[in-house]
Structure formats: C-alpha cells, structure tokens
Motif scaffolding. Structure first.
Motif, PDB file in Angstrom:
ATOM      1  N   THR A 366      15.961  15.577 -42.842  1.00 51.14           N
ATOM      2  CA  THR A 366      15.852  14.837 -41.583  1.00 51.14           C
ATOM      3  C   THR A 366      14.417  14.888 -41.052  1.00 51.14           C
ATOM      4  O   THR A 366      13.864  13.881 -40.619  1.00 51.14           O
ATOM      5  CB  THR A 366      16.807  15.429 -40.525  1.00 51.14           C
ATOM      6  OG1 THR A 366      18.125  15.414 -41.046  1.00 51.14           O
ATOM      7  CG2 THR A 366      16.752  14.638 -39.224  1.00 51.14           C
ATOM      8  N   LEU A 367      13.823  16.060 -41.098  1.00 46.87           N
ATOM      9  CA  LEU A 367      12.444  16.202 -40.611  1.00 46.87           C
ATOM     10  C   LEU A 367      11.487  15.411 -41.499  1.00 46.87           C
ATOM     11  O   LEU A 367      10.581  14.734 -41.006  1.00 46.87           O
ATOM     12  CB  LEU A 367      12.048  17.688 -40.556  1.00 46.87           C
ATOM     13  CG  LEU A 367      12.814  18.509 -39.520  1.00 46.87           C
ATOM     14  CD1 LEU A 367      12.415  19.987 -39.593  1.00 46.87           C
ATOM     15  CD2 LEU A 367      12.569  17.983 -38.104  1.00 46.87           C
ATOM     16  N   ALA A 368      11.717  15.457 -42.791  1.00 47.51           N
ATOM     17  CA  ALA A 368      10.876  14.685 -43.711  1.00 47.51           C
ATOM     18  C   ALA A 368      11.010  13.193 -43.404  1.00 47.51           C
ATOM     19  O   ALA A 368      10.028  12.447 -43.436  1.00 47.51           O
ATOM     20  CB  ALA A 368      11.262  14.976 -45.155  1.00 47.51           C
ATOM     21  N   GLY A 369      12.234  12.789 -43.051  1.00 52.62           N
ATOM     22  CA  GLY A 369      12.508  11.377 -42.780  1.00 52.62           C
ATOM     23  C   GLY A 369      11.713  10.833 -41.606  1.00 52.62           C
ATOM     24  O   GLY A 369      11.475   9.619 -41.517  1.00 52.62           O
ATOM     25  N   ILE A 370      11.310  11.687 -40.679  1.00 52.33           N
ATOM     26  CA  ILE A 370      10.492  11.210 -39.556  1.00 52.33           C
ATOM     27  C   ILE A 370       9.025  11.579 -39.776  1.00 52.33           C
ATOM     28  O   ILE A 370       8.209  11.561 -38.860  1.00 52.33           O
ATOM     29  CB  ILE A 370      10.990  11.764 -38.205  1.00 52.33           C
ATOM     30  CG1 ILE A 370      10.948  13.308 -38.215  1.00 52.33           C
ATOM     31  CG2 ILE A 370      12.388  11.260 -37.863  1.00 52.33           C
ATOM     32  CD1 ILE A 370      11.055  13.922 -36.818  1.00 52.33           C
ATOM     33  N   GLY A 371       8.705  11.959 -40.999  1.00 53.98           N
ATOM     34  CA  GLY A 371       7.301  12.255 -41.340  1.00 53.98           C
ATOM     35  C   GLY A 371       6.789  13.537 -40.707  1.00 53.98           C
ATOM     36  O   GLY A 371       5.619  13.645 -40.353  1.00 53.98           O
TER      37      GLY A 371
END
Lengths: 414, 414
Positions: A366-371
């Motif tokens: 999830t954190l990766a998904g928002i960069g």
C-alpha cells in the motif's frame, strides 16, 4: 449499587467554570445510583507553573523536593472539587494519595504503586460520600511523598478501580473515544465501540495518547473495564476490555482495527560504530540515564568491524541527544552522527494480525502504491510501524485505512 | 553544637529573590556550627490566592477542605526553600507538618498541637541536614490535615523548639525587635534588648503583633528563649525570656516597659438590654459562634431592669456585627445598638506595674493633661488600656512614653 471510578485530567478542571462542569458530571453519575470515586489531576497549568518556580531557584531540581512540590497541584484540585460538589448539595470528601491508600515504591518522580489500601475510600463511599482522590501521588513506607511520573493519574484511577473492584473505570478525555485513525486526518475514521487491552496498548505506544500504557497494562492485568469517553458530551465512548468481539458479521472480522500516525519522530543515526560487545549497551544506557525514551532501533549489517545504528525518539529530545552523541562519538570512537526530523511514523494495529500473515505485505504494498519509501520498520505481534517521509504521512494513513477495509464502519452488536 | 529553630513568615519568602536571601540567612546560621531547623509559612499571597480560588467555587468553604487546600501553601514554600539551599551546596530536606511530627487535635482551621514527635527531625539534623518544616499544619490521629489558624506558624516554630530542646527560637520579622512604642509614631521609642513573656503577651494582645499570643504562651510554658529579630539586617533583636533584668541601674527599674496603640478598634454599644441572667452569655455566645474576637467589654450600671453593654472588636467585623445585632436587638429585645469606629486604644505595659499601684493614676492624669477623654478602660496585672478618640492617639502615646520615663534608653548590661 455499582462502584464507578472516574478520572478527569488537568485541562478538565483548569478553571472554576470547568471545575463546575466536572462536578455536574460526577453528580449525575451519583444521581444515577452509583458509588463514585474520582481521580483528578492538577488544574491546567499548575504543574508547569510550579516547575517554572523551581527553575528560578535551582538548575538541578532534586527529585524528592520536586515531588514534595508537585504533589500540591493535585491536593489543590481535589479540595476545590470536593468544595464544589458540597456547594451543589452533594456529600463529598477529598483524599490525598496517602489518605486514599496509595503505597508507592519510594522512587521519586516515577514511582510505581506497590499496594493499595482501600479501607478509607470504601469507608467514605459507604458513608455516602463522593470520594475525590489526588492522582499522580502516593507515599512510600517511610512516609515520603512520591509522584508516579508521566500519565500517573490514569494509573492512579485504574489502581483505585482494581482496589475497589469497581464496575468500570471511566477515563474522561477531550475526544469521543478511540478511533480507527486520527479523524482530523482520515475523514472516514470511526469511533470503535470496543477495543482489546493489547490493541489499546499499541495505540497508546503509537502516540495516539488517549491512555497511558502503564494504566492499560494494569487494567489488563486485573481485568478492569475501561471506558474512554468525552468530558464534553454524553455519548458512549470506547470500552477497553479483554476480548473485543463486537461485530455481527464474524466472517468479516477486521484484521486491522486501527491506523495511527505520529509526527513527533526524530531519527538519529550513528555511523561507524565499533562492532564490539557492549557498545549498544553503552549508547542506550547513556540515553536511558538521561531519561530519553527510545522507540525504534535498527542496527545495520556490519561492514568490516564497524556498523551504523539508527534509533527514533521524540523531537524534543534533540538537544539532549546532540550533547550525548557528541561525547559518545568521541569516546567510542564512532565516525559521526546525523539527526533527521523530517520523518513521521505510521502504524497499523490489530489483534487479528496474529493469525493473518499477509498484513505486513499489504502494508508495504500500500505504501509503495502511493510512492512512499519506508525508512525503518518495527513490528510487534499486533502492530506494524513504518518510518516514512513526513510529507507522505496523511496520504499513507488514508491509504492504509482504505486498504484494511476500515473506511466503512461495520454493523455493531451492542 | 547548638540547635537553632528559625521561623520565617510568608512575606520573607514571597519571591525567588527573597527566598534566596532567607536561604543565605539559614546557611550562615549553619556555617556558624549550629544544627538548624526552619519553620516557614506560605509564600507571600499564596494563601490569599487559594482562598480567592475557593470563593469562586463555594460561598461556604467547608473547613476540612479549606485545610486540605491551604496546607499546600506551606508545602510549596518548604520544597522550594530546601531546593534553594541544596543549590547553594547545603544538605537540606523539607518536611510537611505530618512528616515533622505535628500531632493536632482534629479541629479544622484552628487546631491545637497536642503532641510533637521529633524523631524524624532529629534524625535529619543528625544526618547533617538543614530541616525545613511546614508551619501552620499538622495531622490528627485519623491522618486528616489540620491547620493551626491565624499565627499558626509562630506556634509551629515554638513547638518545634520545645520538642528539639533548641537553644533559641529565632522569629524573623520585618522590624528590628520589640520597641517601647511604635517608632513610626513615638520618635524616642527604642528597641528593648529583653522583655518577659508576660509583657510580650500583653504587647501581642495590644495589636503590636510581632508575635502571636499562642506562641508566646507556649514559649513561656516550656521556657523557650525567643529572639525576635529582623530578616533585613544582622543586628540583635529582642530576647523574650522568663525574667527580663537588663538594666544596670536597678534603682531606676522601669515600671512601664512599653506603650502600645491600636487604631483597629470598633466599639459597639447595645442599649436597653434586659437585666436578666443569660443575656450576656447569649450576646457573646453569638459573637463567638461567628468567630468575632471581642477585646474589651463594659456593662453599665443598670437603670431599672435594663442596662447598656459595650464591647470592642476589630473594625473589619462591622458587617458581621450589624447582621448579628439586628437580630439580637429584635430577639432579646433590646432598645437599639450603635457602632463607632472613630476611636483607638492606647496601652501601657510593664511587669513592674504589679508592685507599683500608681501606674493607673499616672496614665489617667497624663491623658487628662493633653485633654484626652477616656471612653473605656481595661486592665490586667501588667497592662492598662484606654479607649480614646482616634485623633488623640499619637499625642497620647507620646505623652505616656514621656510620663513613664521611656524617652531615654537606659544603659544596657549585655
């Protein structure tokens, strides 16, 4: 007849106006047919004022005399609150920590409660009195006054509830209860009707400081039901108890029950620390001696015989840390150190995690998904915390709240 | 090694600046090789501030809760004073009334000390500590906090001196000692090096409130040597002890040792009071119930079955007296009452009076000589007091000071 313990913090009694409002709240509880014992903190800024006074006279306030000084704050608020209730026509009596039977361990400034003798409080309750007790204080076996340290009044309240076998310990705060995330940030956050002690503990540790961890631990140990609720309205707050099982749809049991975030994070890294036994003990021993609370610690893999150590603390520790590390880097010696304060912590918490191994993966994805880059990670059985850039923290909290299915409040079985 | 008890009032410790000055004074006494125990009052306006706070919350502050509230004032000043001494490098410890062993009778707001357990204070002194004790307070056998009432700290100091068998109890004030008259009025007044307990008592009762009468009585009972001296300079003050015999020229022994005057006098007269048993008891019982201190009482010869009763009090009792007398005049019934506040009291005091019957005559003749009418007279074995017009009081004090040979200070045998 139920016994109810209520706890009001310093801001709740910070003015005569507020004192009267608290008194009315207490009176309502008594009118409802309960025996009421109340733990109260020092009024508003009293403690800070007393500390300022001491600082005008000494650069190193001795702990015993500070406890002697600061314990007067609660003694003032209990007597005024008891008077206010009497003025309203209620039988009330104030008791100092000593009179209420708090036996403490003898350590000034951060004493633990070693025993409670509730005879006097019970006696006053049985006489029909509302009992107003000074939080944050007790006396040791020599008769010396000890204060309980930060958050001590919550612990005083829970200890009293234990001793009185109270039906509930109501903790009054300026929020409506415990939320799935900070409602000022995550608009879809909702108030949890129930939460387990362990989840509450993790919330507390996370900086969502509704309740002090010590008090939650004590409540858990003795199974005291806590009710975290607002002093501004009469809505039900959040019940903290052993097993929270509130959802009708058990299949849809929430794996994660809340998302917390904390901007008060300072990261310190020491570069080139000698990789020899005792070094970490030396560093963190020095920090502990200066009463610096260290949260996360990461030791990097060693390159040759040296390694890097990073840790996080609150931002207000910066000056102390600079002073200590300047010495430590010279003594060890290490290569250098660096302090960063443009970071924040976001955490997901939930007792359901134990049996759901995918939570960490979902969090990172999830954190990766928002960069959002993750700088440090710390986990417990029911919590995952990530240090990220402070500019990303709101977005991260919102994304995690959504990812773990918290945006829609489930049907509640009350 | 001598034991010295020192007492500092609230204005002496009213600011950090003053607190430091008091600490230096205490340190000097310790440096001189004495064991020092110090009794201190609440800082400056603390007590008044706390009372004002209570009055915002209740119209009838309950005595127990007021004692709980007000006793914090001394607890604040002792801890700050102990810190200040420690900052200066002296070993010091503060003790509350309870910790210092003051056992009180259980009456709130005006408790008497029934016993002193000095074990803890002695123990701390023997450990090399300067002991800073909270005046004005103690605990009863139930562990309840009692305050000693007006002037209680003087009494606390004397009681401690008794228990410690102290060599001297030094009472620090804002004047240099006890004078033969008020030096602001009688330019030729001089500081008496010595005075007897009885004379000091009469001085105290007279409104020359250097020392509270209760504390003088206690000192007399146990033979505690008092030293009334200035907190602003190091000059010797006045020693209060059993027999004051300070004059070289015994033949020239002074019959009268001082002249006191007091402007704070209110005279109330009740006209046409029924001359039947119990009436005076009824009137003064009502005044006592409202805690009104009555000084002089005169009952005029009866005309038929009715008489007039006059009494004096402090001027600040006016409102209470008006309320009570309005009721009393209706109930008895009496004819009417009148209150006068344009009067003052002048007194001559001296242990030598007992054996010199001419003092009253000289007093009356002197007042007559300046054209001063005497409205009321009250006498004790060592005092004669006259109520006169307030415009005459300065002239009367000067004339009496001269008439009794006080204008020239005698040679002193120190």
């Amino acid at each position: 007849m139920s016994i109810v313990v209520q706890k009001f913090g310093g801001s709740s009694v910070g003015s005569p106006e507020r004192m009267r409002r608290v008194a009315r709240r207490i009176a309502e509880t008594a009118d409802a047919g309960n025996k009421v014992a109340v733990v109260v903190s020092a009024m508003g800024d009293t403690t800070d004022d007393l500390i300022a006074l001491a600082q005008q006279l000494t650069t190193r306030p001795p702990a015993r005399e500070m406890d002697m000084l600061l314990s007067t704050g609660e003694q003032i608020s209990i007597s005024l609150l008891a008077m206010t209730l009497q003025e309203m026509g209620y039988a009330a009596i104030s008791l100092t920590g000593r009179q209420a039977g708090y036996h403490t361990c003898g350590t000034y400034a951060k004493a633990k409660i070693v025993a409670m003798d509730s005879v006097r409080v019970l006696d006053e309750l049985n006489k029909g009195n509302i009992v107003i007790v000074a939080g944050f204080q007790g006396t040791d076996k020599r008769g010396e006054i000890n204060t309980l340290g930060r958050g001590g009044s919550d612990t005083s309240a829970v200890a009293l509830a234990v001793a009185l076998e109270a039906d509930v310990c109501e903790i009054f705060t300026d929020v409506d209860g415990v939320f799935t995330a900070d409602p000022r940030v995550v608009r879809k956050a909702w108030k949890m009707p129930e939460i387990s002690y362990d989840e509450m503990l993790e919330m507390a540790v996370m900086g969502a400081l509704v309740l002090q961890p010590r008090s939650v631990e004590l409540a858990k140990q003795y199974g005291v039901k806590l009710h975290v609720r607002s002093s501004f309205n009469h809505s039900e707050g959040t019940i903290v108890k052993e097993v929270a099982c509130m959802y009708k749809d058990l299949e849809k049991e929430l794996v994660v029950s809340g998302v917390a975030h904390d901007m008060n994070v300072l990261k310190t890294t020491i570069f080139g620390v000698p990789d020899s036994p005792g070094v970490a003990g030396e560093i963190f021993g020095r920090l502990a001696a200066e009463k610096i609370n260290v949260d996360m610690i990461i030791q990097s893999g060693s390159r040759d015989t040296r390694q890097d150590i990073s840790f996080t603390t609150g931002r207000d520790e910066r000056h102390k840390i600079e002073r200590i590390l300047t010495e430590i880097v010279r003594q060890l010696p290490a290569e250098s150190y660096m302090i960063i304060d443009t970071i924040a912590k976001v955490s997901v918490i939930g007792a359901g995690m134990i049996t759901n191994p995918g939570v960490a993966a979902t969090t990172f994805r999830t954190l990766a998904g928002i960069g959002c880059n993750i700088d440090m990670i710390a986990t417990s059985e029911i919590r995952i915390s990530c240090i990220i850039d402070e500019t990303k923290v709101t977005e991260a909290a919102l994304a995690l709240h959504t990812a773990f299915g918290l945006d829609a409040a489930p049907a509640i079985d009350n």
